[in-house]
Design an enzyme around this catalytic site. Structure first.
Site, PDB file in Angstrom:
ATOM      1  N   PRO A   9       0.790  -1.226   0.000  1.00  0.00           N
ATOM      2  CA  PRO A   9       0.000   0.000   0.000  1.00  0.00           C
ATOM      3  C   PRO A   9       0.826   1.281   0.000  1.00  0.00           C
ATOM      4  O   PRO A   9       1.844   1.370   0.678  1.00  0.00           O
ATOM      5  CB  PRO A   9      -0.827  -0.103   1.284  1.00  0.00           C
ATOM      6  N   ASN A  10       0.360   2.210  -0.795  1.00  0.00           N
ATOM      7  CA  ASN A  10       0.893   3.580  -0.882  1.00  0.00           C
ATOM      8  C   ASN A  10       2.225   3.681  -1.607  1.00  0.00           C
ATOM      9  O   ASN A  10       2.731   4.789  -1.802  1.00  0.00           O
ATOM     10  CB  ASN A  10       0.993   4.230   0.522  1.00  0.00           C
ATOM     11  N   ARG A  17       4.332  10.987  -1.969  1.00  0.00           N
ATOM     12  CA  ARG A  17       4.153  10.829  -0.522  1.00  0.00           C
ATOM     13  C   ARG A  17       5.458  11.144   0.225  1.00  0.00           C
ATOM     14  O   ARG A  17       6.535  10.647  -0.140  1.00  0.00           O
ATOM     15  CB  ARG A  17       3.670   9.402  -0.186  1.00  0.00           C
ATOM     16  N   TYR A  22      10.701   9.123   1.732  1.00  0.00           N
ATOM     17  CA  TYR A  22      10.732   8.103   0.673  1.00  0.00           C
ATOM     18  C   TYR A  22      11.388   8.578  -0.623  1.00  0.00           C
ATOM     19  O   TYR A  22      11.482   7.804  -1.579  1.00  0.00           O
ATOM     20  CB  TYR A  22       9.298   7.620   0.390  1.00  0.00           C
ATOM     21  N   ASN A  74       8.224  -5.176  -0.717  1.00  0.00           N
ATOM     22  CA  ASN A  74       8.084  -4.078   0.228  1.00  0.00           C
ATOM     23  C   ASN A  74       6.597  -4.020   0.559  1.00  0.00           C
ATOM     24  O   ASN A  74       5.813  -3.444  -0.208  1.00  0.00           O
ATOM     25  CB  ASN A  74       8.556  -2.757  -0.371  1.00  0.00           C
ATOM     26  N   ALA A  77       2.958  -0.677   4.967  1.00  0.00           N
ATOM     27  CA  ALA A  77       2.478  -0.780   6.353  1.00  0.00           C
ATOM     28  C   ALA A  77       2.073  -2.208   6.745  1.00  0.00           C
ATOM     29  O   ALA A  77       2.079  -2.551   7.930  1.00  0.00           O
ATOM     30  CB  ALA A  77       1.310   0.172   6.552  1.00  0.00           C
ATOM     31  N   GLU A  98      13.194  -8.666   1.867  1.00  0.00           N
ATOM     32  CA  GLU A  98      12.319  -7.588   2.355  1.00  0.00           C
ATOM     33  C   GLU A  98      13.034  -6.253   2.137  1.00  0.00           C
ATOM     34  O   GLU A  98      14.178  -6.101   2.550  1.00  0.00           O
ATOM     35  CB  GLU A  98      12.087  -7.813   3.859  1.00  0.00           C
ATOM     36  N   HIS A 100      12.768  -1.976   2.501  1.00  0.00           N
ATOM     37  CA  HIS A 100      12.115  -0.736   2.945  1.00  0.00           C
ATOM     38  C   HIS A 100      12.956   0.436   2.477  1.00  0.00           C
ATOM     39  O   HIS A 100      14.180   0.438   2.687  1.00  0.00           O
ATOM     40  CB  HIS A 100      11.957  -0.708   4.469  1.00  0.00           C
ATOM     41  N   ILE A 101      12.302   1.387   1.875  1.00  0.00           N
ATOM     42  CA  ILE A 101      12.996   2.556   1.338  1.00  0.00           C
ATOM     43  C   ILE A 101      13.573   3.389   2.483  1.00  0.00           C
ATOM     44  O   ILE A 101      14.706   3.859   2.421  1.00  0.00           O
ATOM     45  CB  ILE A 101      12.006   3.394   0.492  1.00  0.00           C
ATOM     46  N   SER A 102      12.788   3.551   3.536  1.00  0.00           N
ATOM     47  CA  SER A 102      13.230   4.341   4.687  1.00  0.00           C
ATOM     48  C   SER A 102      13.931   3.435   5.693  1.00  0.00           C
ATOM     49  O   SER A 102      13.824   2.205   5.633  1.00  0.00           O
ATOM     50  CB  SER A 102      12.033   5.032   5.342  1.00  0.00           C
ATOM     51  N   ARG A 107      12.629   4.747  13.054  1.00  0.00           N
ATOM     52  CA  ARG A 107      11.349   5.458  13.037  1.00  0.00           C
ATOM     53  C   ARG A 107      10.475   5.034  14.225  1.00  0.00           C
ATOM     54  O   ARG A 107      11.003   4.581  15.234  1.00  0.00           O
ATOM     55  CB  ARG A 107      10.673   5.233  11.673  1.00  0.00           C
TER      56      ARG A 107
HETATM   57  C1  DQA Z   1       8.052   1.380   4.111  1.00  0.00           C
HETATM   58  C2  DQA Z   1       8.062   1.592   5.632  1.00  0.00           C
HETATM   59  C3  DQA Z   1       6.702   1.287   6.220  1.00  0.00           C
HETATM   60  O1  DQA Z   1       6.731   1.476   7.621  1.00  0.00           O
HETATM   61  C4  DQA Z   1       5.656   2.214   5.626  1.00  0.00           C
HETATM   62  O2  DQA Z   1       4.387   1.901   6.135  1.00  0.00           O
HETATM   63  C5  DQA Z   1       5.664   2.194   4.151  1.00  0.00           C
HETATM   64  C6  DQA Z   1       6.947   2.196   3.448  1.00  0.00           C
HETATM   65  C7  DQA Z   1       9.380   1.796   3.459  1.00  0.00           C
HETATM   66  O3  DQA Z   1       9.574   1.442   2.299  1.00  0.00           O
HETATM   67  O4  DQA Z   1      10.211   2.458   4.091  1.00  0.00           O
HETATM   68  O5  DQA Z   1       4.630   2.277   3.499  1.00  0.00           O
HETATM   69  O6  DQA Z   1       7.853   0.011   3.852  1.00  0.00           O
END
Ligand code: DQA
Length: 146
Positions: A9-10, A17, A22, A74, A77, A98, A100-102, A107
């Site tokens: 998602p997103n 965003r 990101y 990825n 959430a 797995e 994650h961009i961030s 966090r």
């Molecule tokens: C994310 C980190 C997640 O916590 C967040 O909900 C995302 C992006 C990342 O790529 O850093 O949607 O997966």
């Protein structure tokens, strides 16, 4: 070699965003980057994004029936909530990374849990969209070794 790159998602909102977290690269640009890298490395890439948990489960199962060699995921959430994604990855037993961009570990507390991590060979965080390329390279090496 065939790799499924699955985004949750997103992630279709990349570039729009929270660019401070990101980055400014948009989702279409990310797909281009991945397609180019895979083409240069003789990898068949299946790229998918959904905002819906069950659709992500379906795509992981599809990777199995499509004899994929690796998954880069990825889950956004859903990383922090989804036992269904963990179960799907555990069921298919496809080598998975797995991404994650961030840097999730720096966090909020609720981002410190990853349900899927137990079913992954490797986790990459905080390398921006470059993390996807690193994940593909890892899977290429991993699959060549095994
Ligand atoms: C994310 C980190 C997640 O916590 C967040 O909900 C995302 C992006 C990342 O790529 O850093 O949607 O997966």
């Amino acid at each position: 070699m065939k790799i499924y790159v699955i985004n949750g998602p997103n992630l279709n909102m990349l570039g729009i965003r929270e660019p401070d977290k990101y980055g400014k690269v948009g989702y279409a640009e990310l797909l281009e980057m991945i397609n180019k890298h895979c083409a240069e490395n003789g990898i068949e890439a299946m790229l998918y994004q959904s905002n819906h948990e069950g659709d992500l489960v379906d795509k992981i199962q599809e990777a199995y029936f499509d004899s994929a060699d690796g998954i880069v995921i990825n889950p956004g959430a859903y990383t922090h909530t989804s036992i269904a994604l963990l179960d799907a990855l555990s069921a298919v037993k496809i080598p998975t990374v797995e991404v994650h961009i961030s840097k999730v570990e720096e966090r909020e507390d609720f981002r410190q849990v990853s349900y899927i991590r137990a079913a992954c060979k490797k986790t990459i965080t905080g390398h921006g969209v470059g993390g996807y390329i690193e994940a593909i390279d890892f899977l290429k090496e991993y699959c060549n070794e095994s």
